[in-house]
Design an enzyme around this catalytic site. Structure first.
Site, PDB file in Angstrom:
ATOM      1  N   LYS A 195      -2.905   6.208  -9.515  1.00  0.00           N
ATOM      2  CA  LYS A 195      -1.494   6.501  -9.761  1.00  0.00           C
ATOM      3  C   LYS A 195      -1.102   5.767 -11.040  1.00  0.00           C
ATOM      4  CE  LYS A 195       3.077   6.179  -7.586  1.00  0.00           C
ATOM      5  NZ  LYS A 195       3.865   5.105  -6.951  1.00  0.00           N
ATOM      6  N   HIS A 214       6.736  -2.793  -0.614  1.00  0.00           N
ATOM      7  CA  HIS A 214       5.841  -2.072   0.295  1.00  0.00           C
ATOM      8  C   HIS A 214       4.502  -2.796   0.353  1.00  0.00           C
ATOM      9  CE1 HIS A 214       4.558  -0.773  -3.694  1.00  0.00           C
ATOM     10  NE2 HIS A 214       3.391  -0.472  -3.166  1.00  0.00           N
ATOM     11  N   ASP A 216       0.333  -1.631   0.527  1.00  0.00           N
ATOM     12  CA  ASP A 216      -0.477  -0.434   0.290  1.00  0.00           C
ATOM     13  C   ASP A 216      -1.268  -0.111   1.562  1.00  0.00           C
ATOM     14  OD1 ASP A 216       0.468  -0.487  -2.319  1.00  0.00           O
ATOM     15  OD2 ASP A 216      -1.379  -1.291  -3.180  1.00  0.00           O
ATOM     16  N   HIS A 270       4.651  -6.146  -1.901  1.00  0.00           N
ATOM     17  CA  HIS A 270       4.887  -6.266  -3.350  1.00  0.00           C
ATOM     18  C   HIS A 270       5.892  -5.222  -3.809  1.00  0.00           C
ATOM     19  CE1 HIS A 270       1.488  -3.503  -2.740  1.00  0.00           C
ATOM     20  NE2 HIS A 270       1.873  -2.877  -3.843  1.00  0.00           N
TER      21      HIS A 270
HETATM   22  O1  LIG Z   1       3.269  -1.278 -11.042  1.00  0.00           O
HETATM   23  C1  LIG Z   1       2.757  -2.139 -10.333  1.00  0.00           C
HETATM   24  O2  LIG Z   1       2.339  -3.201 -10.797  1.00  0.00           O
HETATM   25  C2  LIG Z   1       2.646  -1.925  -8.847  1.00  0.00           C
HETATM   26  C3  LIG Z   1       2.607  -0.488  -8.436  1.00  0.00           C
HETATM   27  C4  LIG Z   1       2.395  -0.324  -6.967  1.00  0.00           C
HETATM   28  O3  LIG Z   1       2.621  -1.204  -6.183  1.00  0.00           O
HETATM   29  C5  LIG Z   1       1.869   0.946  -6.427  1.00  0.00           C
HETATM   30  O4  LIG Z   1       1.733   1.923  -7.189  1.00  0.00           O
HETATM   31  O5  LIG Z   1       1.567   0.989  -5.211  1.00  0.00           O
HETATM   32 FE   LIG Z   2       1.576  -0.847  -4.236  1.00  0.00          FE
END
Ligand SMILES: O=C(O)CCC(=O)C(=O)O
Ligand SMILES: [Fe+2]
Length: 336
Positions: A195, A214, A216, A270
């Site tokens: 992503k 959230h 992961d 995070h």
């Molecule tokens: O942009 C970030 O450093 C974290 C992105 C994130 O937590 C995610 O895409 O699940």
């Molecule tokens: Fe994340």
């Protein structure tokens, strides 16, 4: 034809942000805590198993250096992603996902899915990058011309780092080195989903969030970014800002490894902040077990009379249903 979705990029020039992006007082970012910082682990260093274990159990997140991925490759990946997002929105719309019809890969922005209707200050590009025989190249960006080649090469490299991390974490738990790798699907079935998060400049950054808090669902998530700060992790009841550590990758423990380790590894909470002056781009690679094929449960060696199983068995698909849609986890699993 999918319904038109407002791209956050198109809002970046406003002076005040639309109300959907305004967070509650509680959610808004206050000053992050000074004090303990996310550990930095040298994967070629002598005490690396112990250091990874300490980071995985106490933080659920770490920066890794000497991870083995060539700096030139990382730079090419950063350029390819930036050049895609530098295209006009109309060009990027050709790759738009359509979540209502289940087409989750492609260019997207968060749709309001809860009663609060809150949105995130980011647009993204999401697609499967490994194993190569499962990727759908027809939806990958054709511009820039080297996107496919660079992303394939990076995916292979990061898959190698994932194997190394699984090995270190297995050893740290006193298990055979390939144990976790096998439990999450191995080379054939572990899926790497990338992503690219694109966080446009935000006129009122103190009111918004790029990504809301959230954990992961993955086993591990690797994060690379364009050296603009924004990631925060929750540690000891405080939000801690991730420093930009040169030549490092950030590794998050996800829910899958929290379950397999019976809670010894922490799936880290995070979030991503945004800012007024700089576009932030991050590349998250989620290492996900297959949806149905494997039942995720605490590894039997880690379940004892004094440390009973903390998590009922579930497939990855059931875990997502449970987490996102609050569906109960079915009580009966084969072989329980
Ligand atoms: O942009 C970030 O450093 C974290 C992105 C994130 O937590 C995610 O895409 O699940
Ligand atoms: Fe994340």
């Amino acid at each position: 034809m999918a319904a038109a979705v407002a791209r956050v990029e198109s809002l970046a020039g406003m002076t005040t942000i639309p109300t959907e992006y305004v967070r509650t007082e509680e959610e808004r970012a206050k000053k992050a805590a000074e004090g303990p910082q996310i550990p930095v682990v040298d994967l070629e260093g002598e005490g690396c198993v112990e250091e990874v274990m300490k980071a995985a159990t106490e933080w659920g997140v770490m920066h890794i250096v000497n991870h083995g991925i060539d700096g030139g490759l990382i730079e090419r990946l950063r350029m390819a992603g930036k050049r895609f997002f530098d295209l006009p929105i109309e060009e990027k719309e050709k790759y738009a996902n359509d979540q209502s019809s289940g087409k989750i890969q492609g260019y997207g922005s968060k749709l309001a899915n809860n009663t609060s209707g809150q949105l995130e200050w980011e647009d993204y590009f999401f697609h499967l990058v490994f194993p190569e025989e499962k990727v759908d190249l027809s939806i990958w960006p054709k511009d820039p011309a080297d996107y496919v080649e660079v992303t394939k090469e990076f995916a292979k490299a990061i898959r190698g780092v994932a194997t190394n991390m699984f090995r270190i974490l297995s050893l740290g738990l006193g298990l055979e080195p390939d144990r976790i790798e096998i439990e999450v699907g191995g080379m054939e079935d572990l899926l790497l989903q990338m992503k690219i998060n694109y966080y446009p400049k935000c006129p009122q950054p103190e009111l918004a969030l790029g990504v809301e808090a959230h954990t992961d669902v993955s086993s591990l998530t690797f994060i690379l970014h364009n050296m603009v700060p924004g990631l925060q992790v929750y540690h000891d009841d405080k939000w801690v800002a991730a420093k930009c550590v040169p030549d490092s990758l950030i590794v998050h423990i996800g829910d899958t490894l929290e379950i397999l380790s019976n809670g010894r590894f922490k799936s880290v909470l995070h979030r991503g902040l945004v800012n007024k002056d700089k576009v932030r781009i991050s590349w998250a690679v989620f290492c996900e077990p297959p949806k149905e094929k494997i039942v995720l449960r605490p590894l039997r060696e880690l379940v004892t009379e004094t440390a009973p199983a903390k998590f009922p068995p579930r497939t990855f698909a059931q875990h997502i249903q449970h987490k996102v849609f609050k569906k109960p986890i079915p009580a009966e699993q084969e072989g329980v």
